[in-house]
Design an enzyme around this catalytic site. Structure first.
Site, short mmCIF file in Angstrom:
data_model
loop_
_atom_site.label_atom_id
_atom_site.label_comp_id
_atom_site.label_asym_id
_atom_site.label_seq_id
_atom_site.Cartn_x
_atom_site.Cartn_y
_atom_site.Cartn_z
NE ARG A 170 7.29 21.09 -41.41
CZ ARG A 170 6.20 21.04 -42.16
NH1 ARG A 170 5.03 21.37 -41.64
NH2 ARG A 170 6.28 20.65 -43.43
NE ARG B 6 0.40 21.84 -34.07
CZ ARG B 6 -0.02 22.30 -35.24
NH1 ARG B 6 0.83 22.74 -36.13
NH2 ARG B 6 -1.32 22.33 -35.51
CD GLU C 235 -2.15 20.63 -43.00
OE1 GLU C 235 -1.12 20.54 -43.70
OE2 GLU C 235 -2.32 21.51 -42.14
CB SER D 23 -0.73 21.43 -47.18
OG SER D 23 -1.11 22.75 -47.47
NE ARG E 67 -0.36 16.26 -38.61
CZ ARG E 67 -0.71 17.53 -38.57
NH1 ARG E 67 -1.69 17.97 -39.35
NH2 ARG E 67 -0.10 18.38 -37.77
#
Length: 441
Positions: free
Chosen positions: A274, A289, A361, A364, A405
């Protein structure tokens, strides 16, 4: 993508739902009624001219068989052909404009999705696990990783730039252990079929799941093809996948599934890439991130009547991984302004990170209903509807979990006073029996 007939018949509702997301209906829809009316008028006029052309062709044949002059009728037929060519071109242009308009509209949110503009308005619907009380000040994972020699961010920056990581020694082994553990649990206990898809996809695939055209700037595109042009998809263009959701959902693009196969449940490990174009200045330390990270993704294809239940099951499957790892978490129902473009309803799972004193987070889990299936043309044939009728499936997906994560959550939650990190019991078989990671003396 929304159904054209639904938007036409429920335009006020669509506009209301868009405003609930914080979007401007006029900017997305334009003058929808005028465009739709022009498109339908062109199609109707073309059908009328085609009917007249067919009538003239029959009359020409009759006159010729009777030995009569048919020149005037043939001239009118030629004139109709020219008019039809123009109308067909106009209808095609209006069709494309309508398709582009529909492609820009996000999914309609479920009524139970709470109002709100940002993550601050999300609603906690479940909290699991007690936050560990430390007798020392817990450190963030980037400090622990460096001190233990298992995470090297400085050399990763040398290799690739910011937002990349190098895992070393037991750190690399821990990443691999988490991947294997998650895949084993999802396939052996939760009933998913493991699939290993390509890590490069074409534009059609990204359009199907809703990343294109809206989120092109968040993606990494390879230089082997032409630039993406809305409405035109070239097979020699490739993009690095942002998530396994893209290739796995598109496995059934342009196919009709047998209802008896549903639900179809897949678990896939892939790296994810990403650009994080909208994240400048956010999470610059550590591995929260990244431009490249690993994830185990869960994807489902379900009957519309069962997608709510499958959404709850999928979310529970992801939660179970956190529970087995002994990581405190909470389930958040995302508000309207924080729900993704393609989703009708989303739960976020947020894991507790003691080194940062915050929930973050880690998964999701979304129900897209028929939104992605309509874009990717994924249908099934209901048994009771007979052989001719098909319907769009409902698609769902969720991280089960984001591996990086999960890695940092283990490191922060299992840190010890002496600077070592304990290994959760369920991971020890994947770590060759290792019980803790300690700094080399």
């Amino acid at each position: 993508m929304l159904d054209l007939g639904f938007v036409r018949s429920n335009l006020s509702l669509v506009e209301e739902k868009l405003r609930g997301r914080g979007a401007d209906p006029t900017a997305l829809l334009g003058d929808f009624h005028a465009l739709d009316a022009a498109r339908r008028a062109a199609i109707t006029r073309a059908e009328q001219l085609k009917a007249r052309r067919n009538e003239l062709s029959q009359q020409v044949g009759e006159r010729k068989r009777a030995g009569q002059d048919a020149d005037a009728l043939m001239e009118e037929t030629r004139a109709l052909k020219d008019a039809l060519d123009g109308l067909d071109a106009e209808a095609a242009t209006l069709d494309e404009r309508m398709r582009q308009s529909l492609a820009r509209i996000p999914n309609l949110l479920r009524d139970e999705v709470p109002a709100g503009r940002s993550e601050e308005d999300n609603v906690a619907v479940k909290v699991w696990g007690a936050q560990r009380q430390f007798e020392f000040v817990p450190k963030p994972h980037w400090e622990l990783g460096e001190q233990l020699g298992i995470l090297d961010l400085e050399r990763a920056t040398k290799l690739s730039g910011a937002r990349f990581a190098v895992y070393k020694g037991a750190g690399a082994r821990l990443e691999r252990a988490l991947i294997s553990f998650m895949l084993d649990r999802h396939t052996m206990e939760h009933g998913y079929t493991e699939v290993l898809p390509p890590f490069l996809v074409n534009s059609r695939s990204l359009f199907g799941t809703g990343q294109l055209p809206k989120f092109a700037e968040d993606l990494f595109r390879c230089a082997d093809g032409e630039a993406f042009v809305e409405g035109e998809y070239r097979e020699n263009d490739h993009w690095l996948i942002p998530t396994a959701e893209v290739p796995v959902t598109n496995l059934y693009r342009d196919e009709i599934l047998d209802e008896a196969e549903l639900p179809i449940c897949y678990a896939a490990y892939t790296p994810c890439f990403r650009a994080e174009a909208g994240a400048a200045g956010r999470d610059t330390r550590g591995i929260i991130r990244q431009h490249q990270f690993e994830k185990v993704e869960l994807v489902k294809f379900a009957r519309p009547a069962e997608s709510d239940a499958e959404h709850e099951k999928l979310t529970r499957d992801a939660e179970r991984i956190l529970e087995l790892l002994g990581l405190p978490y909470r389930r958040m129902l995302l508000c309207a302004g924080d729900t993704g473009f393609s989703s009708a309803k989303t739960y976020d799972l947020e894991v507790w990170l003691p080194g940062q004193g915050a929930y973050r987070e880690i998964s999701s889990c979304s129900n897209f209903e028929a939104f992605q299936a309509r874009r990717a043309n994924i249908r099934y044939r209901p048994r009771e509807a007979g052989k001719g009728r098909t319907e769009f499936v409902h698609t769902l997906n969720g991280s089960g979990l984001a591996v990086g994560r999960a890695w940092l959550a283990v490191v922060e939650n299992y840190q010890q006073a002496d600077g070592s990190v304990g290994i959760p019991e369920v991971l020890r078989p994947y770590m060759n029996g290792m019980e803790r990671i300690a700094a080399k003396s």
